[in-house]
Write an enzyme that holds these catalytic residues in place. Structure first.
Site, PDB file in Angstrom:
ATOM      1  N   ASN A 124       0.864  -1.156   0.010  1.00 26.00           N
ATOM      2  CA  ASN A 124       0.027   0.006  -0.015  1.00 26.00           C
ATOM      3  C   ASN A 124       0.826   1.225  -0.056  1.00 26.00           C
ATOM      4  OD1 ASN A 124      -1.802   2.182   0.551  1.00 26.00           O
ATOM      5  ND2 ASN A 124      -2.894   1.231   2.343  1.00 26.00           N
ATOM      6  N   ARG A 127      -2.552  -2.050  -3.347  1.00 26.79           N
ATOM      7  CA  ARG A 127      -3.768  -1.259  -3.152  1.00 26.79           C
ATOM      8  C   ARG A 127      -3.594   0.093  -4.195  1.00 26.79           C
ATOM      9  NH1 ARG A 127      -5.038   3.153   1.396  1.00 26.79           N
ATOM     10  NH2 ARG A 127      -7.333   3.469   0.709  1.00 26.79           N
ATOM     11  N   HIS A 153     -13.154   3.083  -0.073  1.00 27.92           N
ATOM     12  CA  HIS A 153     -13.184   1.978   1.238  1.00 27.92           C
ATOM     13  C   HIS A 153     -13.747   0.986   0.715  1.00 27.92           C
ATOM     14  CE1 HIS A 153     -12.910   5.751   4.030  1.00 27.92           C
ATOM     15  NE2 HIS A 153     -11.709   5.330   4.051  1.00 27.92           N
ATOM     16  N   GLU A 157      -8.364  -5.100   5.007  1.00 26.98           N
ATOM     17  CA  GLU A 157      -8.138  -4.630   3.609  1.00 26.98           C
ATOM     18  C   GLU A 157      -7.202  -5.327   3.042  1.00 26.98           C
ATOM     19  OE1 GLU A 157      -8.473  -0.787   5.290  1.00 26.98           O
ATOM     20  OE2 GLU A 157      -9.469  -0.167   3.288  1.00 26.98           O
TER      21      GLU A 157
END
Ligand code: ADP
Length: 401
Positions: free
Chosen positions: A7, A91, A180, A385
């Site tokens: 990420n 991500r 999200h 996540e």
């Protein structure tokens, strides 16, 4: 298969290494202050001691190289060789309308993510840096991109369009996208599993409330509406973001205060929300401490935050024509019993009743906080996540073989 999840932010890079045989986390960590002096690498190998290293890391390629070094380090490592990493999942915040699900990284996919820089100028460029850096350090290893927006691509036109001239949608793709998505997707699935009920039968409102925050109304397992829009500014009052306001406030304030576009953007994104109203902090822990101490500014910030959150829950109950499950997740949703208590206290008209004792428990596991009499199941579900990214990466790499 071992999957590395990345990420990448503009000056940071978070990572988690999964063994997908049992979905265990082998190591995780964070590189901060990339491009500044004294960059910090914090590496947490599972079952071994955490290590912190300060050095100069000028860009993401070096950051990933340092992370890989740590993963194979004799003392702090968890791998014998970097070759054990068989896939990398990234991500990416904005997938626009092009990405309705996760995708394998190809030159075309990268070009599309670059085309979306305009819509996510702070978020998509670092994601590309992360992808390029991983490609350089791990040539030939398949990479997958997982988008925050993808889950919300099921929203209908009547939900995602703004009532403004349609030419702006055609020319500049101005519409609501939502964010999200990976978290809303994950916690809704865990909630249905926890309740042992078919996801398709449930009307769910998921409240992802952390520093940023968004709500999603989920019907038939799909995102029906979500509170963030073109950017992560729309919707709830957040730590430093205003959330919804009369759009005329922007031009009015720009005019009165002689602000530039970037100044007004900064005001609404970085100097608003809890921080602006409390005058002291964007962190819900400080706000609730202030509330308990009877500090007036913190109390007002808390009341506004709770009121706006509750109004959204009410509007999503209307959008779904009812609600079976409300899920709280992320930093505030998982940890702040008082936010959950105050919001639910005023949802009795929906049949919501929480059990004060259950609400106080902290377990790190999915759990029910509603009482036996409640008509609506209220759950706290820790989000994950990274796990969704790892699972999607594994699936897409296997499918592409
Ligand atoms: P991000 O949106 O940056 O991913 P998180 O989901 O990690 O953020 O949420 C961070 C926020 O969670 C903190 O700013 C803080 O306001 C809130 N938080 C964390 N722990 C608590 C707690 N015990 N009580 C209240 N709020 C908390």
């Amino acid at each position: 298969m071992k999957v590395l999840v990345i990420n990448a932010g503009s000056s940071s890079l978070k990572y988690q290494l999964y063994d997908m045989n049992d979905e265990s986390v082998l190591a995780k960590g964070l590189v901060e202050r990339i491009g500044m002096d004294s960059s910090i690498l914090t590496h947490k190998p599972t079952g071994k001691e955490e290590v912190t290293e300060v050095s100069e890391i000028l860009e993401h390629t070096t950051a990933i190289r340092k992370v890989l070094d740590k993963l194979v380090d004799k003392e702090h490592g968890v791998l014998n060789s970097v070759d054990e990493i068989q896939a990398v999942g990234h991500r990416v915040v904005h997938g626009g309308e092009a990405f309705k699900s996760s995708a394998l990284v190809t030159p075309e996919a990268k070009a599309e993510i670059r085309r979306l820089f305009d819509l996510a100028p702070l978020h998509n460029p670092p994601a590309i840096s992360g992808i390029t850096a991983a490609e350089k350090n791990m040539p030939g290893v398949p990479q997958v991109v997982v988008f925050d927006t993808a889950f919300h691509q099921t929203m209908e036109e009547k939900v995602f369009l703004y009532p403004i001239p349609k030419v702006l949608y055609k020319k500049h793709h101005v519409r609501r996208y939502g964010m999200h998505g990976t978290s809303h997707y994950y916690v809704s699935r865990v909630a249905a599993e926890y309740l042992n009920r078919p996801l398709e039968d449930l009307k769910i409102i998921t409240c992802h409330i952390g520093n940023g925050g968004s709500l999603t109304a989920i019907k038939d397992g799909k995102s029906y509406d979500t509170s963030m829009g073109l950017t992560p500014l729309e919707g709830l009052m957040m730590g430093t973001r205003s959330g919804d306001l009369d759009p005329a406030v922007v031009t009015f304030v720009m005019n009165k205060e002689e602000l530039t576009i970037s100044e007004v953007n900064s005001m609404l994104n970085k100097h608003s929300g809890l921080l602006a109203i409390s005058g002291s902090s964007s962190d819900m822990r400080d706000i609730t401490d202030g509330l308990e101490a009877g500090e007036p500014n913190a109390t007002l910030a808390f009341e506004m935050y709770e009121y706006r959150l509750r109004k959204y829950i009410g509007s999503y109950a209307a959008a779904l024509n009812g609600v079976d499950v409300i899920v709280f997740t992320a930093g505030v949703g998982e940890n702040s019993a008082v936010v959950r208590e105050k919001v639910c206290e005023n949802l009795t008209y929906l049949g919501v009743e929480i059990d004060p004792e259950l609400n106080k428990i902290r377990s790190g596991e999915p759990r029910r906080i509603s009482s036996a009499n409640s008509k609506v199941e209220v759950l706290v579900v820790p989000t994950n996540e990274e796990l969704v990214i790892a699972r999607d990466t594994l699936r897409i790499v296997e499918e592409s073989k």
